[in-house]
Design a protein around this motif. Sequence first.
Motif, mmCIF file in Angstrom:
data_model
loop_
_atom_site.group_PDB
_atom_site.id
_atom_site.type_symbol
_atom_site.label_atom_id
_atom_site.label_comp_id
_atom_site.label_asym_id
_atom_site.label_seq_id
_atom_site.Cartn_x
_atom_site.Cartn_y
_atom_site.Cartn_z
ATOM 1 N N LEU A 91 1.980 0.963 -9.379
ATOM 2 C CA LEU A 91 3.423 1.022 -9.561
ATOM 3 C C LEU A 91 4.007 -0.267 -8.996
ATOM 4 O O LEU A 91 4.062 -0.454 -7.784
ATOM 5 C CB LEU A 91 4.014 2.244 -8.852
ATOM 6 C CG LEU A 91 5.514 2.444 -9.033
ATOM 7 C CD1 LEU A 91 5.830 2.795 -10.484
ATOM 8 C CD2 LEU A 91 6.027 3.548 -8.105
ATOM 9 N N ASN A 128 1.234 10.657 -11.089
ATOM 10 C CA ASN A 128 2.647 10.553 -10.745
ATOM 11 C C ASN A 128 2.833 9.820 -9.426
ATOM 12 O O ASN A 128 1.970 9.859 -8.545
ATOM 13 C CB ASN A 128 3.228 11.956 -10.519
ATOM 14 C CG ASN A 128 3.330 12.793 -11.757
ATOM 15 O OD1 ASN A 128 4.408 13.103 -12.219
ATOM 16 N ND2 ASN A 128 2.189 13.203 -12.292
ATOM 17 N N LYS A 182 14.435 2.993 -13.510
ATOM 18 C CA LYS A 182 14.216 2.323 -14.792
ATOM 19 C C LYS A 182 14.653 0.864 -14.694
ATOM 20 O O LYS A 182 15.642 0.548 -14.077
ATOM 21 C CB LYS A 182 15.001 3.034 -15.892
ATOM 22 C CG LYS A 182 14.348 4.290 -16.392
ATOM 23 C CD LYS A 182 15.181 4.945 -17.484
ATOM 24 C CE LYS A 182 14.516 6.218 -17.951
ATOM 25 N NZ LYS A 182 15.341 6.935 -18.954
ATOM 26 N N ARG A 234 7.044 -2.470 -8.145
ATOM 27 C CA ARG A 234 8.447 -2.195 -7.860
ATOM 28 C C ARG A 234 9.160 -3.472 -7.491
ATOM 29 O O ARG A 234 8.802 -4.137 -6.519
ATOM 30 C CB ARG A 234 8.542 -1.165 -6.738
ATOM 31 C CG ARG A 234 7.849 0.130 -7.142
ATOM 32 C CD ARG A 234 7.473 1.041 -5.978
ATOM 33 N NE ARG A 234 6.996 0.322 -4.838
ATOM 34 C CZ ARG A 234 7.575 0.412 -3.643
ATOM 35 N NH1 ARG A 234 8.619 1.165 -3.456
ATOM 36 N NH2 ARG A 234 7.073 -0.262 -2.650
ATOM 37 N N THR A 281 7.586 -0.647 -12.842
ATOM 38 C CA THR A 281 6.659 -0.622 -13.966
ATOM 39 C C THR A 281 5.375 0.061 -13.530
ATOM 40 O O THR A 281 4.787 -0.316 -12.518
ATOM 41 C CB THR A 281 6.347 -2.044 -14.457
ATOM 42 O OG1 THR A 281 7.561 -2.708 -14.824
ATOM 43 C CG2 THR A 281 5.425 -1.991 -15.676
ATOM 44 N N ILE A 282 4.941 1.045 -14.304
ATOM 45 C CA ILE A 282 3.703 1.745 -13.985
ATOM 46 C C ILE A 282 2.661 1.385 -15.031
ATOM 47 O O ILE A 282 2.965 1.274 -16.228
ATOM 48 C CB ILE A 282 3.933 3.274 -13.901
ATOM 49 C CG1 ILE A 282 2.732 3.965 -13.264
ATOM 50 C CG2 ILE A 282 4.256 3.871 -15.267
ATOM 51 C CD1 ILE A 282 3.026 5.406 -12.838
ATOM 52 N N THR A 317 4.421 6.819 -20.506
ATOM 53 C CA THR A 317 4.967 6.611 -19.166
ATOM 54 C C THR A 317 6.281 7.360 -19.014
ATOM 55 O O THR A 317 6.947 7.712 -19.995
ATOM 56 C CB THR A 317 5.219 5.116 -18.888
ATOM 57 O OG1 THR A 317 6.119 4.605 -19.880
ATOM 58 C CG2 THR A 317 3.924 4.325 -18.912
ATOM 59 N N TYR A 318 6.625 7.601 -17.759
ATOM 60 C CA TYR A 318 7.875 8.276 -17.424
ATOM 61 C C TYR A 318 8.498 7.549 -16.239
ATOM 62 O O TYR A 318 7.784 7.136 -15.322
ATOM 63 C CB TYR A 318 7.589 9.739 -17.053
ATOM 64 C CG TYR A 318 8.663 10.376 -16.185
ATOM 65 C CD1 TYR A 318 8.526 10.409 -14.804
ATOM 66 C CD2 TYR A 318 9.802 10.923 -16.751
ATOM 67 C CE1 TYR A 318 9.495 10.965 -13.998
ATOM 68 C CE2 TYR A 318 10.780 11.490 -15.957
ATOM 69 C CZ TYR A 318 10.622 11.512 -14.582
ATOM 70 O OH TYR A 318 11.592 12.070 -13.797
ATOM 71 N N TYR A 319 9.830 7.395 -16.296
ATOM 72 C CA TYR A 319 10.566 6.805 -15.174
ATOM 73 C C TYR A 319 11.808 7.618 -14.898
ATOM 74 O O TYR A 319 12.520 8.021 -15.822
ATOM 75 C CB TYR A 319 10.994 5.366 -15.496
ATOM 76 C CG TYR A 319 9.858 4.410 -15.715
ATOM 77 C CD1 TYR A 319 9.400 4.112 -16.996
ATOM 78 C CD2 TYR A 319 9.228 3.778 -14.642
ATOM 79 C CE1 TYR A 319 8.356 3.238 -17.209
ATOM 80 C CE2 TYR A 319 8.181 2.900 -14.841
ATOM 81 C CZ TYR A 319 7.744 2.637 -16.132
ATOM 82 O OH TYR A 319 6.705 1.766 -16.324
ATOM 83 N N SER A 337 7.917 8.112 -11.125
ATOM 84 C CA SER A 337 7.291 7.534 -12.307
ATOM 85 C C SER A 337 5.939 8.201 -12.526
ATOM 86 O O SER A 337 5.407 8.867 -11.635
ATOM 87 C CB SER A 337 7.097 6.021 -12.115
ATOM 88 O OG SER A 337 6.598 5.426 -13.292
ATOM 89 N N CYS A 338 5.398 7.996 -13.726
ATOM 90 C CA CYS A 338 4.173 8.684 -14.096
ATOM 91 C C CYS A 338 3.491 7.940 -15.238
ATOM 92 O O CYS A 338 4.169 7.329 -16.082
ATOM 93 C CB CYS A 338 4.549 10.100 -14.518
ATOM 94 S SG CYS A 338 3.258 11.071 -15.250
ATOM 95 N N THR A 348 2.875 12.824 -20.631
ATOM 96 C CA THR A 348 3.771 12.851 -19.473
ATOM 97 C C THR A 348 4.700 14.063 -19.479
ATOM 98 O O THR A 348 5.690 14.074 -18.751
ATOM 99 C CB THR A 348 4.616 11.573 -19.446
ATOM 100 O OG1 THR A 348 5.258 11.415 -20.726
ATOM 101 C CG2 THR A 348 3.758 10.350 -19.173
#
Length: 128
Positions: free
Chosen positions: A81, A35, A65, A83, A69-70, A58-60, A49-50, A106
């Motif tokens: 990450l 994370n 969002k 950004r 981008t992870i 993935t999680y944002y 994010s994760c 996630t």
Amino acid sequence: DVQLQASGGGLVQAGGSLRLSCAASGFIFDDYAINWFRQAPGKEREGVSCFASRDGSTYYADSVKDRFTIYSDNRNNTVHLQRNSLGPEDTAVYYCAATRASYIGTYYCGKLERVYYWGQGTLVTVSS
């Protein structure tokens, strides 16, 4: 020993980009999701994010969002990450952390109470 080594912080102008990296060691990478949390001055720490290598999920957070981008370099257990379109609201100390990967990798991402390991923070300052 468990280590989460964060890097990539710094000063950037609004509209610019920065990439943060978190190198993980000392635990089974697939058993955890990596994370990114952040804490702005005077605000609570929040999940950003994760990434879960177990299933590539993935999680944002809604606030990042389409801008962040992870992704992972599984060869060396590092999560990046990227950004883009940074604004002053992105100024914060960014922390990488590990939460357990569930059947949905996630599932526990972004939940402070589910963090098993913390890395050190890295400061990101976005100037307007």
